[in-house]
Write an enzyme that holds these catalytic residues in place. Structure first.
Site, PDB file in Angstrom:
ATOM      1  CG  HIS A 185      -1.850  -1.159   1.277  1.00 19.35           C
ATOM      2  ND1 HIS A 185      -1.696  -2.215   2.145  1.00 19.35           N
ATOM      3  CD2 HIS A 185      -2.929  -1.441   0.522  1.00 19.35           C
ATOM      4  CE1 HIS A 185      -2.653  -3.095   1.935  1.00 19.35           C
ATOM      5  NE2 HIS A 185      -3.416  -2.661   0.952  1.00 19.35           N
ATOM      6  CG  ASP A 203       1.880  -1.296   3.389  1.00 16.15           C
ATOM      7  OD1 ASP A 203       1.478  -1.164   4.553  1.00 16.15           O
ATOM      8  OD2 ASP A 203       1.271  -1.964   2.524  1.00 16.15           O
TER       9      ASP A 203
HETATM   10  C1  XUL Z   1      -8.676  -6.754   1.162  1.00 20.00           C
HETATM   11  C2  XUL Z   1      -7.497  -7.079   0.358  1.00 20.00           C
HETATM   12  C3  XUL Z   1      -6.438  -6.050   0.330  1.00 20.00           C
HETATM   13  C4  XUL Z   1      -5.891  -5.814  -1.039  1.00 20.00           C
HETATM   14  C5  XUL Z   1      -4.849  -4.748  -1.137  1.00 20.00           C
HETATM   15  O1  XUL Z   1      -9.617  -7.738   1.230  1.00 20.00           O
HETATM   16  O2  XUL Z   1      -7.401  -8.147  -0.192  1.00 20.00           O
HETATM   17  O3  XUL Z   1      -5.429  -6.443   1.201  1.00 20.00           O
HETATM   18  O4  XUL Z   1      -5.308  -6.983  -1.539  1.00 20.00           O
HETATM   19  O5  XUL Z   1      -5.340  -3.504  -0.842  1.00 20.00           O
END
Ligand code: XUL
Ligand code: MN
Length: 345
Positions: free
Chosen positions: A50, A53
């Site tokens: 993210h 992150d």
């Molecule tokens: C949520 C999910 C997230 C995404 C990345 O269900 O899977 O972790 O993969 O934002």
């Protein structure tokens, strides 16, 4: 087609500490350095991120500072031989995302979501990846009457257009999930994601990411979702995990709930040559809350092990025998052939 060789990836959030909506953490907090070292020790090739992150607390930093910190992390990753697979804007935590990002009813909040996404694209460029993942967490309704579905589709297409215009090299991978945290998401399946791509200014740069658990939550077979996306050349990333039916998003180890569903995912990845354009196999799995610190990496190690074993099962599947049963419409024995193959001698 020669047998693909897979490359593996996971995210820092997949080393989670055991908190759930009803209780606190069950394992001590770990540093990012520990997570990176663990990912390396597991033999993984890439990390997915993210935006925050990469740069914690980025909301309170200037964009020059954000990009500087991203550059520092990129250097560290290079030094460790680890690739940044993707960047995803976290549009579900900040107060401006309470009612959704791109589909919020507040125009200032919609703009904040677009601005943050553009910043994530800039971060992705620094990190050396052209993939922006959009898990559209709050782009849905808690209350059907609160938003217009038609307008939300237009707003989502508009947001994608803004992102595509921001950088000519960026590709958007939409990660659909039908519910949680919203009651209903506007893009619940791969079909929805790929249809939305057609409304954007450059459909060739809008694809998808399939997560096994999300497909199961939509009542679909993840293997069919993979086949569908790959028929369009649009599966640009993958979050393998498992899910026991229609419950909260469980992110169990790959194959943990249904080995046969996992086998069929691996089989279609093999058949379609997933990975031949550089795509990674990512495990979006979490340790069980009960996991002790000394077993912290087992969910990742085991998911990888199950994946590798299922690749062997897919490569040794008795295709000729199966085809003869298909020709004879003897699906009864075809069913048993699959079970016997999975159980082994
Ligand atoms: C949520 C999910 C997230 C995404 C990345 O269900 O899977 O972790 O993969 O934002
Ligand atoms: Mn995911």
């Amino acid at each position: 087609m020669s047998a693909p060789k897979y490359r593996f990836c996971t995210g820092p959030w997949n080393f989670s500490e055991g908190q759930d909506p009803y209780g606190p953490t069950t394992r001590p907090a770990q540093t990012f350095d520990w997570k990176l070292a663990s990912l390396k020790a597991l033999g993984f090739d890439a990390m997915m991120f993210h935006d925050d992150d990469i740069v914690p607390g980025l909301e309170d930093k200037s964009s020059a500072q954000v990009l500087k910190e991203a550059g520092e992390l990129k250097k560290r990753l290079d030094g460790e031989g680890i690739i940044a697979e993707m960047v995803a804007p976290r549009l579900w935590f900040h107060p401006t995302t309470i009612d959704g990002g791109y589909t919020s009813n507040d125009p200032a909040h919609r703009q904040a979501a677009i601005d943050r996404s553009k910043q994530s694209i800039d971060i992705a460029a620094v990190m050396g990846t052209d993939l922006l993942v959009l898990w559209l967490a709050r782009e849905g309704t808690y209350l059907r009457e609160s938003k217009s579905g038609r307008r939300s589709v237009e707003l989502l297409a508009h947001a994608c257009d803004e992102m595509l215009a921001h950088h000519s090299g960026i590709r958007l991978a939409i990660e659909p999930k039908p519910n949680e945290p919203t009651d209903h998401a506007y893009l619940p399946t791969i079909g929805h994601a790929l249809a939305l791509a057609q409304l954007t200014r450059d459909p060739r740069r809008v694809g998808c990411l399939i997560e096994s658990a999300h497909a199961i939550l939509a009542g679909l077979d993840p293997a069919d979702e993979i086949d569908f996306a790959m028929s369009f050349g649009k599966l640009w990333s993958l979050h393998l995990n498992d899910q026991n039916g229609l419950k909260f998003d469980q992110d169990k180890p790959f194959g943990s709930a249904n080995l046969r569903v996992a086998f069929n995912q691996v089989r279609v990845l093999e058949r379609n040559g997933y990975g031949s354009n550089g795509e990674f196999v990512c495990f979006d799995v979490h340790p069980f809350r009960t996991t002790k610190p000394e077993h912290w990496l087992k969910h990742l190690e085991n998911s990888r092990r199950t994946f590798d074993r299922l690749v062997q099962k897919a490569r040794t599947f008795p295709e000729a025998e199966a085809n003869a049963l298909i020709v004879d419409r003897n699906y009864q024995d075809l069913d048993q052939l699959v079970l016997e193959h999975l159980m082994g001698k």
